[in-house]
Design a protein around this motif. Structure first.
Motif, mmCIF file in Angstrom:
data_model
loop_
_atom_site.group_PDB
_atom_site.id
_atom_site.type_symbol
_atom_site.label_atom_id
_atom_site.label_comp_id
_atom_site.label_asym_id
_atom_site.label_seq_id
_atom_site.Cartn_x
_atom_site.Cartn_y
_atom_site.Cartn_z
ATOM 1 N N ASP A 121 0.829 -1.213 0.000
ATOM 2 C CA ASP A 121 0.000 0.000 0.000
ATOM 3 C C ASP A 121 0.861 1.260 0.000
ATOM 4 O OD1 ASP A 121 0.806 0.533 2.642
ATOM 5 O OD2 ASP A 121 -0.918 -0.504 3.486
ATOM 6 N N GLU A 122 0.196 2.396 -0.159
ATOM 7 C CA GLU A 122 0.892 3.670 -0.317
ATOM 8 C C GLU A 122 1.707 4.053 0.916
ATOM 9 O OE1 GLU A 122 -2.563 3.476 -0.635
ATOM 10 O OE2 GLU A 122 -2.538 3.186 -2.796
ATOM 11 N N LEU A 123 1.211 3.736 2.099
ATOM 12 C CA LEU A 123 1.936 4.079 3.320
ATOM 13 C C LEU A 123 3.237 3.281 3.409
ATOM 14 C CD1 LEU A 123 1.958 5.743 5.892
ATOM 15 C CD2 LEU A 123 0.714 3.875 7.020
ATOM 16 N N ALA A 124 3.192 2.000 3.065
ATOM 17 C CA ALA A 124 4.406 1.180 3.074
ATOM 18 C C ALA A 124 5.401 1.675 2.028
ATOM 19 C CB ALA A 124 4.056 -0.287 2.824
ATOM 20 N N VAL A 125 4.911 2.107 0.885
ATOM 21 C CA VAL A 125 5.795 2.667 -0.143
ATOM 22 C C VAL A 125 6.488 3.916 0.400
ATOM 23 C CG1 VAL A 125 5.851 3.826 -2.391
ATOM 24 C CG2 VAL A 125 4.557 1.708 -2.124
ATOM 25 N N GLN A 126 5.742 4.776 1.086
ATOM 26 C CA GLN A 126 6.335 5.991 1.647
ATOM 27 C C GLN A 126 7.395 5.658 2.694
ATOM 28 O OE1 GLN A 126 6.027 9.177 0.611
ATOM 29 N NE2 GLN A 126 4.911 8.166 -1.037
ATOM 30 N N HIS A 127 7.123 4.676 3.552
ATOM 31 C CA HIS A 127 8.117 4.263 4.549
ATOM 32 C C HIS A 127 9.380 3.759 3.860
ATOM 33 C CE1 HIS A 127 4.749 3.401 7.679
ATOM 34 N NE2 HIS A 127 5.063 4.687 7.637
ATOM 35 N N ASN A 128 9.207 2.920 2.847
ATOM 36 C CA ASN A 128 10.360 2.365 2.132
ATOM 37 C C ASN A 128 11.141 3.445 1.391
ATOM 38 O OD1 ASN A 128 10.553 -0.666 2.335
ATOM 39 N ND2 ASN A 128 8.384 -0.421 1.898
ATOM 40 N N LEU A 129 10.450 4.349 0.736
ATOM 41 C CA LEU A 129 11.137 5.418 0.021
ATOM 42 C C LEU A 129 11.918 6.320 0.975
ATOM 43 C CD1 LEU A 129 8.517 6.439 -2.686
ATOM 44 C CD2 LEU A 129 10.678 5.245 -3.025
ATOM 45 N N GLY A 156 25.010 2.293 4.730
ATOM 46 C CA GLY A 156 23.760 2.569 4.021
ATOM 47 C C GLY A 156 22.652 1.619 4.418
ATOM 48 N N TYR A 157 22.984 0.340 4.527
ATOM 49 C CA TYR A 157 21.980 -0.672 4.877
ATOM 50 C C TYR A 157 21.459 -0.450 6.298
ATOM 51 C CZ TYR A 157 19.759 -5.208 4.152
ATOM 52 O OH TYR A 157 18.851 -6.220 3.974
ATOM 53 N N GLY A 158 22.382 -0.175 7.224
ATOM 54 C CA GLY A 158 21.981 0.059 8.609
ATOM 55 C C GLY A 158 21.090 1.280 8.758
ATOM 56 N N VAL A 159 21.465 2.379 8.099
ATOM 57 C CA VAL A 159 20.648 3.594 8.165
ATOM 58 C C VAL A 159 19.275 3.343 7.539
ATOM 59 C CG1 VAL A 159 20.453 5.964 7.297
ATOM 60 C CG2 VAL A 159 22.582 5.186 8.328
ATOM 61 N N THR A 160 19.245 2.580 6.452
ATOM 62 C CA THR A 160 17.967 2.256 5.818
ATOM 63 C C THR A 160 17.059 1.496 6.777
ATOM 64 O OG1 THR A 160 19.002 2.190 3.637
ATOM 65 C CG2 THR A 160 16.887 1.056 3.859
ATOM 66 N N ILE A 161 17.598 0.497 7.452
ATOM 67 C CA ILE A 161 16.800 -0.308 8.383
ATOM 68 C C ILE A 161 16.301 0.545 9.544
ATOM 69 C CG2 ILE A 161 16.925 -2.184 10.080
ATOM 70 C CD1 ILE A 161 18.809 -3.618 8.094
ATOM 71 N N VAL A 162 17.183 1.320 10.155
ATOM 72 C CA VAL A 162 16.789 2.150 11.307
ATOM 73 C C VAL A 162 15.736 3.173 10.893
ATOM 74 C CG1 VAL A 162 17.616 3.885 12.943
ATOM 75 C CG2 VAL A 162 18.925 1.796 12.581
ATOM 76 N N THR A 163 15.930 3.811 9.748
ATOM 77 C CA THR A 163 14.961 4.812 9.284
ATOM 78 C C THR A 163 13.608 4.175 9.006
ATOM 79 O OG1 THR A 163 16.753 6.090 8.315
ATOM 80 C CG2 THR A 163 14.529 6.610 7.567
ATOM 81 N N TYR A 164 13.601 2.986 8.409
ATOM 82 C CA TYR A 164 12.341 2.292 8.148
ATOM 83 C C TYR A 164 11.615 1.988 9.463
ATOM 84 C CZ TYR A 164 8.930 -1.124 6.684
ATOM 85 O OH TYR A 164 7.759 -1.796 6.485
ATOM 86 N N LEU A 165 12.347 1.482 10.448
ATOM 87 C CA LEU A 165 11.731 1.140 11.731
ATOM 88 C C LEU A 165 11.181 2.386 12.426
ATOM 89 C CD1 LEU A 165 14.265 -1.531 13.011
ATOM 90 C CD2 LEU A 165 11.951 -1.925 12.104
ATOM 91 N N VAL A 166 11.900 3.487 12.357
ATOM 92 C CA VAL A 166 11.410 4.740 12.958
ATOM 93 C C VAL A 166 10.158 5.213 12.214
ATOM 94 C CG1 VAL A 166 11.949 7.183 13.288
ATOM 95 C CG2 VAL A 166 13.622 5.438 13.906
ATOM 96 N N ALA A 167 10.163 5.146 10.890
ATOM 97 C CA ALA A 167 8.988 5.565 10.122
ATOM 98 C C ALA A 167 7.773 4.702 10.459
ATOM 99 C CB ALA A 167 9.292 5.496 8.620
ATOM 100 N N LYS A 168 7.988 3.393 10.593
ATOM 101 C CA LYS A 168 6.872 2.501 10.963
ATOM 102 C C LYS A 168 6.374 2.806 12.376
ATOM 103 C CE LYS A 168 5.500 -1.072 9.410
ATOM 104 N NZ LYS A 168 4.267 -1.411 8.732
ATOM 105 N N TRP A 169 7.292 3.069 13.287
ATOM 106 C CA TRP A 169 6.931 3.320 14.665
ATOM 107 C C TRP A 169 6.149 4.616 14.817
ATOM 108 C CZ3 TRP A 169 9.234 7.097 18.077
ATOM 109 C CH2 TRP A 169 8.807 6.956 19.406
ATOM 110 N N ARG A 170 6.474 5.614 13.989
ATOM 111 C CA ARG A 170 5.826 6.910 14.107
ATOM 112 C C ARG A 170 4.402 6.929 13.545
ATOM 113 N NH1 ARG A 170 9.388 11.676 12.191
ATOM 114 N NH2 ARG A 170 7.777 12.780 13.309
ATOM 115 N N THR A 171 4.013 5.943 12.751
ATOM 116 C CA THR A 171 2.652 5.949 12.182
ATOM 117 C C THR A 171 1.756 4.978 12.877
ATOM 118 O OG1 THR A 171 3.299 4.369 10.481
ATOM 119 C CG2 THR A 171 3.353 6.698 9.915
#
Length: 146
Positions: free
Chosen positions: A85-93, A131-146
């Motif tokens: 869905d669109e929210l997951a796409v936004q988190h991934n982007l 890069g991989y670590g920052v990607t994972i941490v940012t994704y988890l923070v984005a998921k946690w905030r929504t």
């Protein structure tokens, strides 16, 4: 007596099953591919995880592994963007963009620190892990905030 489920609930259940199947198959694919590097490495002696950058492979095996890595790290994620869905796409982007910035900024910063004697020279594996670590941490923070 069990209540019959509607079409929306069936779609949600199918989406959850597909997501779980995707995650499990990705985990198995990545584990098999990663273990294959260790098994197919032609160097003698101790070959720990961080010796990944000095491994030696047969040229045909190296080409096959590169194709499998491209499939698993590029094409499967691109395909999955069409399935979420669109929210997951936004988190991934957002997460991928943060990982990209970490690599683009991390390399020159690391190089400057190395030039001043504050750190060792940057390595490809180090930049990848950054890069991989920052990607994972940012994704988890984005998921946690929504």
């Amino acid at each position: 007596m069990r209540k019959a489920i509607g079409p929306g609930e069936r779609i949600t259940q199918a989406r959850r099953r597909n997501k779980l199947l995707y995650l499990i198959s990705s985990l198995v694919f990545g584990a098999v591919l990663g273990a294959s590097f260790g098994v197919l490495d032609q160097r003698p002696g101790n070959r720990g995880f961080f010796s990944f950058t000095t491994m030696t492979l047969d040229p045909g095996i190296a080409l096959a592994m590169a194709v499998l890595l491209a499939f698993g790290l590029i094409f499967v994620p691109l395909y999955m963007f069409r399935k979420v869905d669109e929210l997951a796409v936004q988190h991934n982007l957002r997460a991928m963009c943060a990982g990209w910035f970490a690599m683009m900024g991390g390399y020159p910063i690391w190089q400057a620190l190395a030039a001043g004697g504050w750190a060792g020279q940057p390595t490809a594996l180090g930049i990848f892990l950054l890069g991989y670590g920052v990607t994972i941490v940012t994704y988890l923070v984005a998921k946690w905030r929504t």
